[in-house]
Design a protein around this motif. Structure first.
Motif, PDB file in Angstrom:
ATOM      1  N   SER A 194      38.323  57.426  55.685  1.00  0.00           N
ATOM      2  CA  SER A 194      39.196  57.236  56.832  1.00  0.00           C
ATOM      3  C   SER A 194      40.513  56.590  56.391  1.00  0.00           C
ATOM      4  O   SER A 194      40.519  55.609  55.652  1.00  0.00           O
ATOM      5  N   LEU A 215      40.613  53.026  57.529  1.00  0.00           N
ATOM      6  CA  LEU A 215      39.843  52.134  56.655  1.00  0.00           C
ATOM      7  C   LEU A 215      40.650  51.761  55.412  1.00  0.00           C
ATOM      8  O   LEU A 215      40.690  50.598  55.007  1.00  0.00           O
ATOM      9  N   ASN A 254      43.474  49.383  56.460  1.00  0.00           N
ATOM     10  CA  ASN A 254      42.955  48.040  56.736  1.00  0.00           C
ATOM     11  C   ASN A 254      42.587  47.317  55.448  1.00  0.00           C
ATOM     12  O   ASN A 254      42.869  46.130  55.287  1.00  0.00           O
ATOM     13  N   HIS A 255      41.951  48.044  54.520  1.00  0.00           N
ATOM     14  CA  HIS A 255      41.519  47.425  53.262  1.00  0.00           C
ATOM     15  C   HIS A 255      42.706  46.945  52.427  1.00  0.00           C
ATOM     16  O   HIS A 255      42.681  45.856  51.861  1.00  0.00           O
TER      17      HIS A 255
END
Length: 98
Positions: free
Chosen positions: A8, A11, A14-15
């Motif tokens: 994603s 994802l 965000n990481h």
């Protein structure tokens, strides 16, 4: 198509604490391919290494997207030339051993 080999975009962003627009812009420059499935954005797992490389170049070295495009293409050419040199060296070794 399943999402087994996909990651994603949300994802990833965000990481690494980067905006989704970064991945979108990489897609616009055709440096990564975004896959849309069920209204979610994904990239293939095999592209994650490239995204990380491009992210470091962009944020650490402050290179704009036009520069990223040029650098990415030059790095791919260098890798291709290295592979060709290895192939030619192997062929040369084969003929030297005859």
């Amino acid at each position: 198509m399943g999402t087994k080999n996909l990651i994603s975009v949300q994802l990833i962003c965000n990481h690494y604490n980067i905006p989704v627009s970064f991945i979108d812009t990489l897609n616009e420059f055709q440096l990564v391919d975004i896959i849309i499935e069920n209204k979610n954005l994904f990239i293939h797992k095999s592209q994650l290494k490239e995204v990380e490389k491009l992210m470091r170049i962009h944020y650490d070295l402050e290179i704009n997207f036009e520069g990223l495009d040029a650098i990415y293409n030059l790095l791919n050419q260098v890798e291709s030339l290295k592979e060709e040199i290895t192939l030619l060296q192997n062929k040369l070794r084969f003929y030297e051993d005859l």
